[in-house]
Enzyme design. Structure first.
Site, PDB file in Angstrom:
ATOM      1  N   GLY A 116       0.779  -0.899  -0.161  1.00  0.00           N
ATOM      2  CA  GLY A 116       0.058  -0.111  -0.044  1.00  0.00           C
ATOM      3  C   GLY A 116       0.545   1.668  -0.267  1.00  0.00           C
ATOM      4  CD  GLU A 154      -1.175  -1.080  -3.516  1.00  0.00           C
ATOM      5  OE1 GLU A 154      -1.885  -1.128  -2.318  1.00  0.00           O
ATOM      6  OE2 GLU A 154      -2.420  -1.750  -4.907  1.00  0.00           O
ATOM      7  CD  GLU A 156       0.476  -5.471  -1.863  1.00  0.00           C
ATOM      8  OE1 GLU A 156       1.659  -6.426  -3.062  1.00  0.00           O
ATOM      9  OE2 GLU A 156       0.293  -4.866  -1.868  1.00  0.00           O
TER      10      GLU A 156
HETATM   11  N1  DAK Z   1       2.169  -4.271   8.721  1.00  0.00           N
HETATM   12  C1  DAK Z   1       2.056  -4.195  10.332  1.00  0.00           C
HETATM   13  N2  DAK Z   1       3.765  -4.371  11.171  1.00  0.00           N
HETATM   14  C2  DAK Z   1       4.750  -3.462   9.942  1.00  0.00           C
HETATM   15  C3  DAK Z   1       4.476  -3.579   8.487  1.00  0.00           C
HETATM   16  C4  DAK Z   1       4.081  -3.602   8.488  1.00  0.00           C
HETATM   17  N3  DAK Z   1       3.537  -3.953   6.598  1.00  0.00           N
HETATM   18  N4  DAK Z   1       5.768  -3.586   8.026  1.00  0.00           N
HETATM   19  C5  DAK Z   1       6.461  -3.442   9.222  1.00  0.00           C
HETATM   20  N5  DAK Z   1       6.107  -3.276  10.857  1.00  0.00           N
HETATM   21  C6  DAK Z   1       6.325  -3.212  12.212  1.00  0.00           C
HETATM   22  C7  DAK Z   1       7.168  -4.474  11.772  1.00  0.00           C
HETATM   23  O1  DAK Z   1       6.233  -5.796  12.565  1.00  0.00           O
HETATM   24  C8  DAK Z   1       7.705  -4.376  13.504  1.00  0.00           C
HETATM   25  O2  DAK Z   1       7.184  -4.312  14.397  1.00  0.00           O
HETATM   26  P1  DAK Z   1       8.050  -4.923  15.860  1.00  0.00           P
HETATM   27  O3  DAK Z   1       7.617  -6.659  15.816  1.00  0.00           O
HETATM   28  O4  DAK Z   1       8.714  -4.035  16.027  1.00  0.00           O
HETATM   29  O5  DAK Z   1       6.546  -4.520  16.910  1.00  0.00           O
HETATM   30  C9  DAK Z   1       8.666  -2.599  13.444  1.00  0.00           C
HETATM   31  O6  DAK Z   1       7.128  -2.196  11.860  1.00  0.00           O
HETATM   32  C10 DAK Z   1       9.747  -2.601  12.429  1.00  0.00           C
HETATM   33  O7  DAK Z   1       9.612  -3.901  11.419  1.00  0.00           O
HETATM   34  P2  DAK Z   1      10.475  -5.122  10.984  1.00  0.00           P
HETATM   35  O8  DAK Z   1      11.573  -5.127  12.751  1.00  0.00           O
HETATM   36  O9  DAK Z   1      10.678  -5.812  10.435  1.00  0.00           O
HETATM   37  O10 DAK Z   1      11.811  -3.960  10.411  1.00  0.00           O
HETATM   38  P3  DAK Z   1      13.377  -4.294   9.244  1.00  0.00           P
HETATM   39  O11 DAK Z   1      14.214  -3.246   9.173  1.00  0.00           O
HETATM   40  O12 DAK Z   1      14.131  -5.667   9.789  1.00  0.00           O
HETATM   41  O13 DAK Z   1      12.036  -4.910   7.976  1.00  0.00           O
HETATM   42  C11 DAK Z   1      10.974  -4.151   5.858  1.00  0.00           C
HETATM   43  C12 DAK Z   1      11.417  -4.136   7.339  1.00  0.00           C
HETATM   44  C13 DAK Z   1      10.203  -3.666   5.682  1.00  0.00           C
HETATM   45  C14 DAK Z   1      11.524  -5.034   5.440  1.00  0.00           C
HETATM   46  C15 DAK Z   1       9.368  -5.483   6.628  1.00  0.00           C
HETATM   47  O14 DAK Z   1       8.856  -4.935   7.662  1.00  0.00           O
HETATM   48  C16 DAK Z   1       8.650  -6.136   6.003  1.00  0.00           C
HETATM   49  O15 DAK Z   1       8.929  -7.129   5.375  1.00  0.00           O
HETATM   50  N6  DAK Z   1       7.125  -5.713   6.271  1.00  0.00           N
HETATM   51  C17 DAK Z   1       6.132  -5.855   5.916  1.00  0.00           C
HETATM   52  C18 DAK Z   1       5.562  -5.357   4.265  1.00  0.00           C
HETATM   53  C19 DAK Z   1       4.959  -5.511   3.164  1.00  0.00           C
HETATM   54  O16 DAK Z   1       4.479  -7.059   3.195  1.00  0.00           O
HETATM   55  N7  DAK Z   1       3.906  -5.030   2.726  1.00  0.00           N
HETATM   56  C20 DAK Z   1       2.909  -5.478   1.869  1.00  0.00           C
HETATM   57  C21 DAK Z   1       1.478  -5.490   3.733  1.00  0.00           C
HETATM   58  S1  DAK Z   1       0.090  -5.573   2.465  1.00  0.00           S
HETATM   59  C22 DAK Z   1      -6.887  -2.479   0.842  1.00  0.00           C
HETATM   60  C23 DAK Z   1      -6.189  -2.313   0.215  1.00  0.00           C
HETATM   61  C24 DAK Z   1      -4.760  -2.192   0.454  1.00  0.00           C
HETATM   62  C25 DAK Z   1      -4.021  -3.420   0.790  1.00  0.00           C
HETATM   63  C26 DAK Z   1      -5.278  -3.512   1.746  1.00  0.00           C
HETATM   64  C27 DAK Z   1      -6.082  -3.543   1.572  1.00  0.00           C
HETATM   65  N8  DAK Z   1      -7.707  -2.574   0.975  1.00  0.00           N
HETATM   66  C28 DAK Z   1      -9.212  -1.756  -0.684  1.00  0.00           C
HETATM   67  C29 DAK Z   1      -9.034  -2.924   1.739  1.00  0.00           C
HETATM   68  C30 DAK Z   1      -2.493  -3.558   1.626  1.00  0.00           C
HETATM   69  C31 DAK Z   1      -1.939  -4.530   1.614  1.00  0.00           C
HETATM   70  C32 DAK Z   1      -0.986  -4.298   1.555  1.00  0.00           C
HETATM   71  O17 DAK Z   1       0.400  -3.285   1.382  1.00  0.00           O
END
Ligand code: DAK
Length: 272
Positions: free
Chosen positions: A123, A126, A146
């Site tokens: 997001g 996006e 995602e």
């Molecule tokens: N959500 C929640 N928490 C997150 C997060 C996320 N997307 N990204 C990071 N955090 C949190 C981690 O859980 C961690 O929290 P604590 O454990 O300290 O409590 C903190 O931020 C630091 O993250 P990391 O420890 O993981 O930090 P690193 O430097 O090791 O890694 C990273 C950074 C960005 C590579 C990693 O955090 C990561 O892979 N994050 C997730 C990235 C991801 O998968 N993003 C896509 C999310 S799904 C919708 C429309 C659109 C969407 C949804 C609905 N509708 C219209 C209904 C969109 C969906 C998405 O975006």
């Protein structure tokens, strides 16, 4: 969102936000996404506050251009996965108001720049793509990961990314979930400029101030015309552009801009 559209032409006061920092300077409003502990993950509250701030800015006479930015480490690491993980189909469907909040950036009529440092994932990518253009710091990383979570992009990622970078790279990004660095994003047209991290906000501000000091209706119509290129055929787009161009000759700013050129002076636009 309760701003009455009838009460236009205002200097808008901002309430305190929990997840945003909003500042104004020289016709530019900077919206800083501010959930540093979660890498600016886009939780419901942040998304709603962003939509509310933009709705106010739409009618704020002092604002001619907006910058959305994050921290040095993250523009936004995507939707808040912890909030989403237990959701059901009906939660997603019934709360499509959430989807509408996300679209607030795309609906915004004034020029809007994404100044991206660090992660712009899911997001986050996006939202950056909903802005009019992206200026990236050299540490920026873009991606639609995602698929690694068992879903796909849900806020325009498959559509906008394909329009920015073409089918092959959009497929690559969405199907593998890999991230791309700033140079690659620049080379494929996702971002307009890459600058050193410590220059990001200066460069973004310089661009935003330049835009904010143009004639506001002309800048807004220019934005509308470029966006039309992605919504219609070339013939229809050119027809639309011509009509807008012709309509600009009814503005005082067209007279001022062209007179100022002839008189070798800086134009003073009044947005009329
Ligand atoms: N959500 C929640 N928490 C997150 C997060 C996320 N997307 N990204 C990071 N955090 C949190 C981690 O859980 C961690 O929290 P604590 O454990 O300290 O409590 C903190 O931020 C630091 O993250 P990391 O420890 O993981 O930090 P690193 O430097 O090791 O890694 C990273 C950074 C960005 C590579 C990693 O955090 C990561 O892979 N994050 C997730 C990235 C991801 O998968 N993003 C896509 C999310 S799904 C919708 C429309 C659109 C969407 C949804 C609905 N509708 C219209 C209904 C969109 C969906 C998405 O975006």
């Amino acid at each position: 969102m309760s701003v009455k559209r009838a009460s236009i032409h205002k200097k808008v006061k901002f309430m305190a936000y929990n997840t945003l920092e909003v500042t104004k300077e020289s016709g530019v409003c900077i919206i800083k996404l501010n959930r540093p502990k979660a890498l600016n993950a886009l939780c419901n509250e942040l998304t709603m506050e962003l939509a509310q701030a933009l709705e106010k800015l739409e009618v704020d006479d002092e604002t001619g251009c907006v910058i959305i930015t994050g921290s040095d480490k993250a523009f936004a690491a995507g939707a808040d996965i912890k909030e989403l993980k237990d959701g059901t189909y009906l939660d997603m469907y019934n709360h499509d108001v959430f989807g509408l909040y996300w679209e607030a950036v795309a609906r915004f009529r004034k020029p809007i720049i994404a100044a991206v440092a660090g992660y712009a994932l899911g997001g986050g990518c996006e939202i950056a793509m909903m802005c009019d253009f992206i200026i990236a710091a050299d540490n920026a990383k873009f991606g639609q990961p995602e698929i690694n979570l068992g879903v796909m992009p849900g806020a325009g990622g498959t559509q906008r990314l394909a329009r920015f970078v073409g089918k092959s790279k959009a497929m690559d990004m969405c199907l593998t979930g890999r991230t791309m660095r700033a140079e690659e994003a620049h080379a494929c047209g996702l971002v307009s400029r890459v600058v050193p991290l410590d220059e990001l906000m200066d460069v973004a501000m310089e661009a935003a101030k330049k835009i904010a000091h143009q004639s506001r209706p002309i800048a807004m119509m220019t934005k509308e015309a470029v966006n039309t290129a992605f919504e219609t055929s070339l013939t229809q787009g050119i027809h639309f552009e011509r009509r807008l161009f012709q309509s600009m000759f009814s503005t005082e700013d067209q007279k001022e801009g062209m007179s100022a050129f002839s008189e070798k002076r800086t134009p003073h636009f009044t947005n009329k």
